[in-house]
Design a protein around this motif. Sequence first.
Motif, short mmCIF file in Angstrom:
data_model
loop_
_atom_site.label_atom_id
_atom_site.label_comp_id
_atom_site.label_asym_id
_atom_site.label_seq_id
_atom_site.Cartn_x
_atom_site.Cartn_y
_atom_site.Cartn_z
N GLU A 1 0.83 -1.20 0.00
CA GLU A 1 0.00 0.00 0.00
C GLU A 1 0.87 1.27 0.00
O GLU A 1 0.55 2.24 -0.67
CB GLU A 1 -0.98 0.00 1.18
N LEU A 2 1.97 1.25 0.75
CA LEU A 2 2.89 2.38 0.73
C LEU A 2 3.48 2.59 -0.67
O LEU A 2 3.57 3.72 -1.15
CB LEU A 2 4.04 2.16 1.72
N ALA A 3 3.88 1.50 -1.30
CA ALA A 3 4.43 1.60 -2.66
C ALA A 3 3.38 2.13 -3.63
O ALA A 3 3.69 2.97 -4.49
CB ALA A 3 4.93 0.23 -3.11
N ARG A 4 2.15 1.67 -3.49
CA ARG A 4 1.07 2.11 -4.39
C ARG A 4 0.72 3.58 -4.17
O ARG A 4 0.31 4.26 -5.11
CB ARG A 4 -0.16 1.23 -4.23
N GLU A 5 0.87 4.07 -2.94
CA GLU A 5 0.64 5.50 -2.68
C GLU A 5 1.66 6.34 -3.44
O GLU A 5 1.33 7.40 -3.98
CB GLU A 5 0.74 5.80 -1.18
N ARG A 6 2.89 5.86 -3.48
CA ARG A 6 3.96 6.60 -4.15
C ARG A 6 3.88 6.47 -5.67
O ARG A 6 4.17 7.42 -6.39
CB ARG A 6 5.32 6.12 -3.67
N CYS A 7 3.53 5.27 -6.14
CA CYS A 7 3.46 5.02 -7.57
C CYS A 7 2.42 3.92 -7.82
O CYS A 7 2.73 2.73 -7.71
CB CYS A 7 4.83 4.59 -8.11
N HIS B 1 3.33 0.79 -10.07
CA HIS B 1 4.65 0.18 -9.88
C HIS B 1 4.54 -1.35 -9.90
O HIS B 1 4.18 -1.98 -8.93
CB HIS B 1 5.25 0.65 -8.55
N SER C 1 6.65 -3.78 -7.31
CA SER C 1 6.11 -4.00 -5.96
C SER C 1 4.93 -4.99 -6.01
O SER C 1 4.77 -5.80 -5.11
CB SER C 1 5.68 -2.69 -5.32
#
Length: 167
Positions: free
Chosen positions: A20-26, A29, A32
Amino acid sequence: LIQVNMCTDGPKDEARQLLELARERCPSHRESMYAYLYRMSELWGGSDQEMMTFGLNVSSKAPLGSPLHSVLAECMLQFYMRGFKAKGMAEEGFVHFDQVYRKGIGHSAYREDRKTIYDLNMFAGLYIWGEKEELVPELFVRLGSRRTVSPWNNFVDVDKAWKRGRE
């Protein structure tokens, strides 16, 4: 970080938080999402059903032309590489596999990126494994001579499989 979680047998809910953190940023992506997909596999304490559900969910929410449709293809590739252990689920998904290709990297809205070659090789390998070879010529035209190690290293005779796809 998702791969670290996987390799250290970290909790699955922590892996989900990292995704979820990775998806918030991109949001798009792929790496991830692939890492999370592997974390959900039976090989890493998950289940084939969890992995397939995740792949289907990502693909169902992805817009036309999105490379995220390849996450479902990667899921199916994992099934095939494990010797058809989850053959029933893979075959069920394969019925719609051409649609996944056409919605993602086969769509006119798709824009090539650094992962395109891997994705094209993955789809070509899946089509050959699934004996859907009538769908392969378009992929090999796009690939040219750019063969990646995976998925071809999973064929007993790599050159024979590659040649079969090019005929």
